[in-house]
Design an enzyme around this catalytic site. Structure first.
Site, PDB file in Angstrom:
ATOM      1  N   HIS A 113      36.974  -8.654  77.105  1.00 26.52           N
ATOM      2  CA  HIS A 113      37.434  -7.309  77.493  1.00 26.52           C
ATOM      3  C   HIS A 113      38.135  -6.573  76.342  1.00 26.52           C
ATOM      4  O   HIS A 113      38.366  -5.377  76.429  1.00 26.52           O
ATOM      5  CB  HIS A 113      38.363  -7.401  78.708  1.00 26.52           C
ATOM      6  CG  HIS A 113      37.622  -7.773  79.960  1.00 26.52           C
ATOM      7  ND1 HIS A 113      37.210  -6.835  80.883  1.00 26.52           N
ATOM      8  CD2 HIS A 113      37.175  -8.973  80.407  1.00 26.52           C
ATOM      9  CE1 HIS A 113      36.559  -7.446  81.865  1.00 26.52           C
ATOM     10  NE2 HIS A 113      36.528  -8.752  81.600  1.00 26.52           N
ATOM     11  N   ASP A 320      41.335  -0.482  71.567  1.00 26.65           N
ATOM     12  CA  ASP A 320      41.202  -0.747  73.000  1.00 26.65           C
ATOM     13  C   ASP A 320      39.767  -1.195  73.244  1.00 26.65           C
ATOM     14  O   ASP A 320      38.838  -0.543  72.738  1.00 26.65           O
ATOM     15  CB  ASP A 320      41.472   0.560  73.771  1.00 26.65           C
ATOM     16  CG  ASP A 320      42.252   0.336  75.055  1.00 26.65           C
ATOM     17  OD1 ASP A 320      42.146  -0.769  75.610  1.00 26.65           O
ATOM     18  OD2 ASP A 320      42.945   1.265  75.488  1.00 26.65           O
TER      19      ASP A 320
HETATM   20  P1  ADQ Z   1      43.813  -2.675  79.985  1.00 31.90           P
HETATM   21  O1  ADQ Z   1      44.365  -2.871  78.622  1.00 31.90           O
HETATM   22  O2  ADQ Z   1      44.715  -2.967  81.095  1.00 31.90           O
HETATM   23  O3  ADQ Z   1      42.445  -3.488  80.186  1.00 31.90           O
HETATM   24  P2  ADQ Z   1      42.471  -0.074  80.787  1.00 31.90           P
HETATM   25  O4  ADQ Z   1      41.020  -0.274  80.579  1.00 31.90           O
HETATM   26  O5  ADQ Z   1      42.922   1.294  80.428  1.00 31.90           O
HETATM   27  O6  ADQ Z   1      43.376  -1.088  79.966  1.00 31.90           O
HETATM   28  O7  ADQ Z   1      42.777  -0.332  82.316  1.00 31.90           O
HETATM   29  C1  ADQ Z   1      44.053  -0.135  82.831  1.00 31.90           C
HETATM   30  C2  ADQ Z   1      43.983  -0.041  84.349  1.00 31.90           C
HETATM   31  O8  ADQ Z   1      45.319  -0.081  84.836  1.00 31.90           O
HETATM   32  C3  ADQ Z   1      43.365   1.262  84.819  1.00 31.90           C
HETATM   33  O9  ADQ Z   1      42.589   1.013  85.955  1.00 31.90           O
HETATM   34  C4  ADQ Z   1      44.571   2.140  85.190  1.00 31.90           C
HETATM   35  O10 ADQ Z   1      44.364   3.013  86.263  1.00 31.90           O
HETATM   36  C5  ADQ Z   1      45.595   1.097  85.569  1.00 31.90           C
HETATM   37  N1  ADQ Z   1      46.918   1.607  85.183  1.00 31.90           N
HETATM   38  C6  ADQ Z   1      47.378   1.763  83.941  1.00 31.90           C
HETATM   39  N2  ADQ Z   1      48.617   2.284  83.984  1.00 31.90           N
HETATM   40  C7  ADQ Z   1      48.919   2.468  85.282  1.00 31.90           C
HETATM   41  C8  ADQ Z   1      50.055   2.979  85.986  1.00 31.90           C
HETATM   42  N3  ADQ Z   1      51.137   3.397  85.371  1.00 31.90           N
HETATM   43  N4  ADQ Z   1      50.012   2.992  87.316  1.00 31.90           N
HETATM   44  C9  ADQ Z   1      48.921   2.569  87.964  1.00 31.90           C
HETATM   45  N5  ADQ Z   1      47.838   2.087  87.372  1.00 31.90           N
HETATM   46  C10 ADQ Z   1      47.832   2.040  86.052  1.00 31.90           C
HETATM   47  C11 ADQ Z   1      41.646  -4.399  79.385  1.00 31.90           C
HETATM   48  C12 ADQ Z   1      41.290  -3.905  77.984  1.00 31.90           C
HETATM   49  C13 ADQ Z   1      40.611  -2.544  78.064  1.00 31.90           C
HETATM   50  C14 ADQ Z   1      39.380  -2.633  78.959  1.00 31.90           C
HETATM   51  C15 ADQ Z   1      39.737  -3.279  80.300  1.00 31.90           C
HETATM   52  C16 ADQ Z   1      38.498  -3.536  81.143  1.00 31.90           C
HETATM   53  O11 ADQ Z   1      42.443  -3.847  77.158  1.00 31.90           O
HETATM   54  O12 ADQ Z   1      40.239  -2.084  76.779  1.00 31.90           O
HETATM   55  O13 ADQ Z   1      38.879  -1.327  79.199  1.00 31.90           O
HETATM   56  O14 ADQ Z   1      40.405  -4.515  80.116  1.00 31.90           O
HETATM   57  O15 ADQ Z   1      37.576  -4.327  80.467  1.00 31.90           O
END
Ligand code: ADQ
Length: 422
Positions: A113, A320
């Site tokens: 990921h 990311d």
């Molecule tokens: P993350 O680093 O966690 O995931 P991301 O892909 O942006 O990053 O996903 C975050 C999730 O958490 C989103 O669904 C978002 O809605 C939720 N989230 C974030 N902040 C929030 C908040 N304050 N309140 C509620 N919900 C919140 C890892 C990798 C990424 C990759 C994903 C999936 O680091 O690059 O895209 O896995 O493979």
């Protein structure tokens, strides 16, 4: 105290794998999050910890192997012929090899990921070869982008001296397939939620509260890879240089605390609070502040409402794997057609790049200029950009991602099975 890691297994059932506190400390906090996570995001090791980490490297790696073996034991215990096993992420790079040792006929896939870094970064890792060998034991290896897949194949050819092919890596007489499987979101869930009464109530509240101001939004885990301090500095620069906008724009930064027992993350939290305080002190008035910063997670309805009322979303990750926040924002913008400012170092830049304004998050002047461009963008251009991204987000879903990976994994032919059939 035991720490429980839940292993998602056989679609709905979760089976716990119990790891004791010392293993969690060495494996999860240590090897996974202090070594692999920063390395895979090109951040290196925390400066003051570098020597200490080097010294404790062997014990952390031993804990990593042990924890992966514990997962393998549980999988093996529940495995039935015909099952496919999909291992996720940098925490479980050792799992494919452990599983294949139990049963070479088991179909095993592994998906990362995070980014997979350039082979020049990966080769600095003392256990670089062990991890590559283990992942190569899988039948199918997946990444979010073609670049990450290419970096992985280069690491295998340069570090292990193996042969790379357009489809993967030749490994011990078989081909380990390596490919890009870009993840998506359940876009319909977000689109449908916008019609729900609690979401509409939130939308009305937010519109009332920020009437007359453009809303900018950041939603991130409070992690150094997300580039939150850099984003705040760019916003500060924008306010410094654009007096007109000072009382006409607000930045809502929602930052979920994560890994709160790690000193680096505690430092990041203080740094972010300090910058927010300074900017609000400089540009706030008795009745309004330019930044609302929340150190917490939001429920799904509140999150959808925030995405829907936003004029400009700011995703400035330093690296990311993909970044799903950018996808979620786009899914909720059919009415408003707001602008996405997106780091060129997020995997999502490869899919949403044509609709977003791409930026180098390390260059705060460039990000400040992008904020100005986004806030002043004519509606025809906003519509065109949004349409491109919306079509992508709607048609590349999480469901499709999972189905494609599993179907390709099912289609792989395991050499051991071929030999048995002959
Ligand atoms: P993350 O680093 O966690 O995931 P991301 O892909 O942006 O990053 O996903 C975050 C999730 O958490 C989103 O669904 C978002 O809605 C939720 N989230 C974030 N902040 C929030 C908040 N304050 N309140 C509620 N919900 C919140 C890892 C990798 C990424 C990759 C994903 C999936 O680091 O690059 O895209 O896995 O493979």
């Amino acid at each position: 105290m035991n720490f429980v890691v839940l292993l998602l297994f056989k679609l709905q059932r979760c089976i716990p794998v119990f790891l004791d506190e010392e293993i969690v400390h060495q494996y999860y906090n240590g090897y996974c999050n202090n070594i692999l996570w920063p390395l895979f995001h090109y951040l290196g090791l925390p400066q003051e910890d570098r020597l200490a980490t080097t010294r404790s490297f062997q014990s952390q790696f031993a804990a990593y192997e042990k924890a992966n073996q514990m997962f393998a034991d549980v999988v093996n215990e529940h495995y039935e012929e015909g099952d496919v096993v999909w291992c996720h992420d940098y925490h479980l790079m050792f799992l494919p090899k452990c599983l294949k040792k139990y049963n070479s006929n088991m179909k095993v896939g592994w998906f990362l990921h995070t980014p997979f870094p350039s082979s020049e970064i990966h080769r600095t890792l003392p256990s670089r070869s062990e991890l590559l060998h283990s992942v190569l034991a899988a039948d199918l290896v997946g990444f979010h982008t073609y670049d990450y897949a290419r970096h992985f194949v280069s690491a295998c050819t340069r570090i292990l001296g193996l042969e790379g092919t357009p489809d993967g890596v030749e490994y011990q007489g078989k081909l380990t397939r390596v490919a890009a499987f870009p993840i998506g979101i359940d876009s319909e869930r977000f689109i449908r939620a916008l019609d729900l009464p609690p979401v509409q109530d939130h939308v009305k509240d937010l519109q009332e509260r920020f009437k007359g101001r453009k809303v900018m939004l950041g939603v991130d885990r409070l992690d150094m890879i997300k580039g939150i301090p850099q984003k705040l500095l760019a916003f500060e620069k924008f306010l410094e240089e654009n007096v007109y906008w000072r009382d006409k724009v607000v930045l809502l930064q929602i930052a979920v605390p994560t890994r709160t027992d790690v000193p680096e993350y505690q430092k990041l939290t203080s740094q972010v609070h300090e910058i927010v305080g300074r900017i609000n002190g400089r540009f706030g008035t008795l009745t309004a502040v330019p930044i609302h910063h929340l150190d917490r997670s939001l429920d799904f309805h509140a999150l959808c409402a925030l995405y829907a009322v936003t004029d400009v979303a700011l995703v400035t990750s330093l690296r990311d794997g993909m970044n799903l926040v950018s996808y979620e924002f786009v899914a909720c913008q059919e009415k408003k057609k707001g602008v996405l400012i997106l780091s060129e170092f997020a995997g999502a830049a490869q899919s949403l790049g044509a609709g977003a304004i791409l930026v180098n998050p390390w260059n705060i002047t460039e990000v400040a200029d992008a904020i100005g461009k986004a806030l002043n963008m004519p509606s025809a251009e906003r519509e065109k950009r949004h349409k491109h991204n919306f079509l992508h987000v709607k048609s590349h879903t999480a469901q499709e991602w999972a189905a494609t990976f599993v179907s390709e994994l099912n289609d792989t032919v395991i050499e051991a099975q071929l030999r048995t059939r002959q």
